[in-house]
Design a protein around this motif. Sequence first.
Motif, short mmCIF file in Angstrom:
data_model
loop_
_atom_site.label_atom_id
_atom_site.label_comp_id
_atom_site.label_asym_id
_atom_site.label_seq_id
_atom_site.Cartn_x
_atom_site.Cartn_y
_atom_site.Cartn_z
N ALA A 138 0.80 -1.22 0.00
CA ALA A 138 0.00 0.00 0.00
C ALA A 138 0.83 1.27 0.00
O ALA A 138 0.62 2.17 -0.82
CB ALA A 138 -0.93 -0.01 1.22
N GLY A 144 -2.97 -0.54 -3.19
CA GLY A 144 -3.92 -0.59 -2.08
C GLY A 144 -4.93 -1.71 -2.19
O GLY A 144 -5.29 -2.34 -1.18
N GLU A 145 -5.40 -1.99 -3.41
CA GLU A 145 -6.39 -3.05 -3.59
C GLU A 145 -5.80 -4.41 -3.25
O GLU A 145 -6.48 -5.26 -2.66
CB GLU A 145 -6.91 -3.04 -5.03
N ASP A 146 -4.54 -4.61 -3.61
CA ASP A 146 -3.88 -5.87 -3.26
C ASP A 146 -3.72 -6.00 -1.74
O ASP A 146 -3.82 -7.10 -1.19
CB ASP A 146 -2.51 -5.96 -3.92
N ILE A 148 -5.76 -4.74 0.47
CA ILE A 148 -7.10 -5.08 0.97
C ILE A 148 -7.38 -6.57 0.77
O ILE A 148 -7.91 -7.25 1.67
CB ILE A 148 -8.17 -4.24 0.25
N ASP A 149 -7.05 -7.09 -0.39
CA ASP A 149 -7.26 -8.52 -0.66
C ASP A 149 -6.47 -9.38 0.33
O ASP A 149 -6.98 -10.41 0.82
CB ASP A 149 -6.83 -8.87 -2.08
N THR A 152 -8.13 -9.40 3.67
CA THR A 152 -9.27 -10.31 3.66
C THR A 152 -8.82 -11.74 3.94
O THR A 152 -9.47 -12.48 4.69
CB THR A 152 -10.01 -10.23 2.32
N ASP A 172 -7.60 2.43 0.48
CA ASP A 172 -8.61 2.19 -0.56
C ASP A 172 -9.88 2.96 -0.21
O ASP A 172 -10.50 2.72 0.83
CB ASP A 172 -8.90 0.69 -0.66
N ASP A 174 -12.82 2.89 -1.34
CA ASP A 174 -14.07 2.14 -1.29
C ASP A 174 -14.26 1.41 0.04
O ASP A 174 -15.37 1.29 0.54
CB ASP A 174 -14.13 1.13 -2.44
N GLU A 175 -13.17 0.90 0.60
CA GLU A 175 -13.28 0.10 1.82
C GLU A 175 -12.53 0.69 3.01
O GLU A 175 -12.68 0.20 4.13
CB GLU A 175 -12.77 -1.32 1.56
N SER A 413 -0.04 2.60 -10.52
CA SER A 413 -0.44 2.02 -9.22
C SER A 413 -0.80 3.10 -8.20
O SER A 413 -1.53 2.83 -7.25
CB SER A 413 0.70 1.16 -8.68
N ARG A 415 -2.62 5.56 -8.65
CA ARG A 415 -3.96 6.08 -9.00
C ARG A 415 -3.95 7.59 -9.14
O ARG A 415 -4.84 8.32 -8.69
CB ARG A 415 -4.99 5.62 -7.96
#
Length: 418
Positions: A138, A144-146, A148-149, A152, A172, A174-175, A413, A415
């Motif tokens: 991140a 960042g999406e990776d 978050i994954d 999880t 991220d 969104d989350e 990456s 963004r």
Amino acid sequence: MIEGSQLSNNPKREGKFSETLESHQYLGTLEELDGFCNEGKVKEAMEVLGLLVKQCHPVDLPRYLQLMWECGEAQSLQEAKSVHEHIIRSLSPLEVSTYNRIMEMYGKCGSMEDAFMVFNAMPTRNLTSWDTMMTWLADANGLGEDAIDLFTQFKKTVMKPDGRMFIGVLGDIDEGMLHFESMIKDYGIVPSMDHYVKVIDMLGSTGYLVEAFEFIEKMPLEPSVNIWETLMDLCRVHGHMELGDHCAELVEQLDPSRMNEQSKAGLLPVKPSDLAKQNEKKLASQSLLEVRSRVHEYRAGDRSHPNTDKLYAELRHLKEQMKEAGYIAETRFVLHDIDHESKEEALLAHSERLAIADGLLNSPVRSPIRIIKNLRVCGDCHTALKVISKIVGRELIIRDAKRFHHFKDGLCSCRDYW
């Protein structure tokens, strides 16, 4: 040919890096290894390590850890991979802490693919293993999406997250806020000022500046100067000058030393750390690219390269393709008082573009190209590199003074916040 390129960000080391390894004659002693490590001479240290291995002379873990640290600091991916291979052969089975250091080394080199390979191959993991991966995904690599994954996946384990882990997942939009609330409600972790700074960065970097300001006003802690400085910089990035000026007033009240002439003039300031790097190198804007074990250095407008004509021809060819793809040069990033056409030519000759052109001409098709820049990438180059990555079908990995940028298929990456 090294895959894409590999480079050094320390000018004291560049001269040595440009020599072929065969020109050195070493005894292959631990004293030599220690000396090169202390001087930060990664390539020389690796040659001595190779001699020690051939002589079946044991190298202990602390020396390998020092070598890994040096590879990370120099962002020398090829040498990092070599150290990794040596330590696997010499000291297996490895402790979890050693695997964690290997992942950190790859993170510093900007290769999260290699870090993931280590992570997935680990026989066991501890909390630091997960923290390390999420942090480097991140913060330094903008993935960042990776992160978050991965978080999880982590929640399926029996381990409980700590405050450091949430720093890595608060990126991220969104989350991110859901994880911030979960940190407090579900895990009882009291947010530190670093967590609040991360939330402001998350909101502001995606343009939610007013929401970031409202979040600050509702904070249970007194906002630190880092909070206001972060929002100030983000306002300048997105052109929200009124809110940016308000934040600037608060920064100056809390810590006048944070405000330089650029900040006071309403511009995005150069950080003291960036200035220190620039002064240490005593260089104009430059980029470094290594091809066939030689380091090439580029400065804006540079014509000293032996293949200068080919480099500029490649850039002009790319420029035509970029225009067809919709690229329009942002000439406001050229500070010289010259006409529009001259400004476009000046942007064409920025150091990272010269390095990219050389990499395209002298590396295998489809291989990634790795470059280190001693200053931040300008806004126009950032846009241009996204377009170039899509045109040439390659991943362009640029480490500037702020972070790694992974340009691929027309996207970055980070963004678009750098």
